[in-house]
Design a protein around this motif. Sequence first.
Motif, PDB file in Angstrom:
ATOM      1  N   VAL B  35       1.088  -1.389   0.007  1.00  0.00           N
ATOM      2  CA  VAL B  35      -0.065  -0.507  -0.136  1.00  0.00           C
ATOM      3  C   VAL B  35       0.781   1.267  -0.036  1.00  0.00           C
ATOM      4  O   VAL B  35       0.650   1.860  -0.308  1.00  0.00           O
ATOM      5  CB  VAL B  35      -1.042  -0.300   1.232  1.00  0.00           C
ATOM      6  CG1 VAL B  35      -1.595   1.414   1.555  1.00  0.00           C
ATOM      7  CG2 VAL B  35      -1.739  -1.263   1.346  1.00  0.00           C
ATOM      8  N   ARG B  36       1.506   1.255   1.190  1.00  0.00           N
ATOM      9  CA  ARG B  36       3.182   2.140   0.838  1.00  0.00           C
ATOM     10  C   ARG B  36       3.593   2.555  -0.652  1.00  0.00           C
ATOM     11  O   ARG B  36       3.970   3.945  -1.308  1.00  0.00           O
ATOM     12  CB  ARG B  36       3.512   2.004   2.620  1.00  0.00           C
ATOM     13  CG  ARG B  36       4.265   3.381   2.306  1.00  0.00           C
ATOM     14  CD  ARG B  36       5.536   3.241   3.729  1.00  0.00           C
ATOM     15  NE  ARG B  36       6.951   3.341   4.054  1.00  0.00           N
ATOM     16  CZ  ARG B  36       6.781   4.222   4.998  1.00  0.00           C
ATOM     17  NH1 ARG B  36       6.539   4.113   5.567  1.00  0.00           N
ATOM     18  NH2 ARG B  36       7.999   4.723   5.105  1.00  0.00           N
ATOM     19  N   GLU B  37       4.038   1.517  -1.362  1.00  0.00           N
ATOM     20  CA  GLU B  37       4.656   1.631  -2.395  1.00  0.00           C
ATOM     21  C   GLU B  37       4.232   2.394  -3.319  1.00  0.00           C
ATOM     22  O   GLU B  37       4.259   3.287  -3.741  1.00  0.00           O
ATOM     23  CB  GLU B  37       5.399  -0.148  -2.797  1.00  0.00           C
ATOM     24  CG  GLU B  37       6.679   0.396  -1.901  1.00  0.00           C
ATOM     25  CD  GLU B  37       6.872  -1.819  -2.233  1.00  0.00           C
ATOM     26  OE1 GLU B  37       8.241  -1.545  -1.595  1.00  0.00           O
ATOM     27  OE2 GLU B  37       5.963  -1.989  -2.906  1.00  0.00           O
ATOM     28  N   ILE B  38       2.626   1.555  -3.582  1.00  0.00           N
ATOM     29  CA  ILE B  38       1.849   2.182  -4.685  1.00  0.00           C
ATOM     30  C   ILE B  38       1.338   3.673  -3.738  1.00  0.00           C
ATOM     31  O   ILE B  38       1.557   4.616  -4.192  1.00  0.00           O
ATOM     32  CB  ILE B  38       0.363   0.893  -4.305  1.00  0.00           C
ATOM     33  CG1 ILE B  38       0.718   0.663  -4.922  1.00  0.00           C
ATOM     34  CG2 ILE B  38      -0.936   2.416  -5.087  1.00  0.00           C
ATOM     35  CD1 ILE B  38       1.137  -0.233  -6.853  1.00  0.00           C
ATOM     36  N   ALA B  39       0.814   4.139  -2.689  1.00  0.00           N
ATOM     37  CA  ALA B  39       0.821   5.029  -2.173  1.00  0.00           C
ATOM     38  C   ALA B  39       2.160   6.601  -2.592  1.00  0.00           C
ATOM     39  O   ALA B  39       1.590   7.694  -3.452  1.00  0.00           O
ATOM     40  CB  ALA B  39       0.862   5.451  -0.808  1.00  0.00           C
ATOM     41  N   VAL B  40       3.601   5.955  -2.110  1.00  0.00           N
ATOM     42  CA  VAL B  40       4.328   7.106  -2.827  1.00  0.00           C
ATOM     43  C   VAL B  40       4.592   6.758  -3.968  1.00  0.00           C
ATOM     44  O   VAL B  40       4.771   8.244  -5.121  1.00  0.00           O
ATOM     45  CB  VAL B  40       5.378   6.331  -2.454  1.00  0.00           C
ATOM     46  CG1 VAL B  40       6.954   7.600  -1.897  1.00  0.00           C
ATOM     47  CG2 VAL B  40       5.666   6.248  -0.326  1.00  0.00           C
ATOM     48  N   GLN B  41       4.814   6.124  -5.037  1.00  0.00           N
ATOM     49  CA  GLN B  41       4.075   6.106  -6.336  1.00  0.00           C
ATOM     50  C   GLN B  41       3.492   7.350  -7.156  1.00  0.00           C
ATOM     51  O   GLN B  41       3.483   8.609  -8.092  1.00  0.00           O
ATOM     52  CB  GLN B  41       4.368   4.793  -7.198  1.00  0.00           C
ATOM     53  CG  GLN B  41       5.408   4.488  -7.466  1.00  0.00           C
ATOM     54  CD  GLN B  41       5.090   2.854  -7.982  1.00  0.00           C
ATOM     55  OE1 GLN B  41       4.210   2.379  -9.230  1.00  0.00           O
ATOM     56  NE2 GLN B  41       5.162   1.727  -7.421  1.00  0.00           N
TER      57      GLN B  41
END
Lengths: 278, 117
Positions: B35-41
Amino acid sequence: MVTVEKLTFAFQKNEPLFTGLDMRLEAGNTYGLFGLNGAGKTTLLNQLSGMLFPHKGSCTVLGENVKKRLPKTMSEIYILPEQFDLPKIDAEIYAELHAPFYPRFDHTYLSEILNEFQVDRQKNLTELSYGQRKKFLIAFALSTNSKLVLMDEPTNGLDIPSKSQFRKIMAASDQSNRCFLISTHQVRDLDSIIDHVIVLNNGKIIFQQSVMDISTTLSFEKLSDDSDKIALYSEDVFGGKAAIISKNKSSKETQIDLELLFNGIIQKQELINNQFKS
Amino acid sequence: MDFTDKEPIYKQISDYFCQQILEKKWAPDDRVPSVREIAVQMEVNPNTAMRAFQLLQDEDILVNKRGIGHFIAEGAYQKTLDLQRREFIENDLPYFFQKMNLLGFSCNELEKIYKES
């Protein structure tokens, strides 16, 4: 986490700014605070951080009245003002001097963000540009790990890549126990990183909803002139109307148009708010 | 013709996931970005990104293994295909048909163009 009750405040006797303002904020959320010029966004942030005192009513953070300015409360609040003065020392010395006020301050995280933002840590803060100084303070704010972070126009003065970096840094920060309240006019800079919308107008909070509830309650569409859909609020745009429409259960969700929503709330406060009562 | 400008961000994220599955880049038991990786991207609030994951979990396309991450579910390809076909009919086709009528295309004409392309 934050409870504001019946807050009344005026800078001048016959010009009340807040007239019985109520607001509640929970941990784990990022709130966008919107209001017209002079609505009192900055003043509200200053009330929440204990820099101004209410004439009536109270601001409570983590169960303590902010007015008491208890060290344990102050160490959990960080405010990033729009205008600020920094001393003639470099970032490292600044962090060394100010970090001890925040018990969970994360120096490693500070270095990471400063690297990302490309802020020179050896240069005196006074020699940095406004944007660079602002980025330093954003980095410092996040590194405090304080529970409540208040930001006044954080993207003002940031260059184009820095705005994107700011959103990435906010998205990556661990928000589960923290509460962010961000006041801004730069709707497009920040609309993707907030999950609640708060509108301040005429001394009160006139709208507070989560982005999720907004997108399941309202639909943002472009209507043609001969459309039979009834708009709650609309503005003329090229080739038709940009409209806020009451969303029915089956229709698909649309991306929230924050500028349109804000104007709609200011003009048709009651009508828009009624949509959220079920 | 009325139209909705943009899909909500969480929908853009779930559509991206669906595309990866339909293009067979992601297969069952593959671990997807966090979730965090997607949020940052995507430069979005993690709660927004979470909604995309929730949507796909509700459709049994993703499974959440607590503490490990999100994985592509068994039979995700067929479920994704069904979901995206349904959305294509409900969301994309009405606009397409309207434009077709406006420009006076018949289905036969389009079929010919489709076969030639």
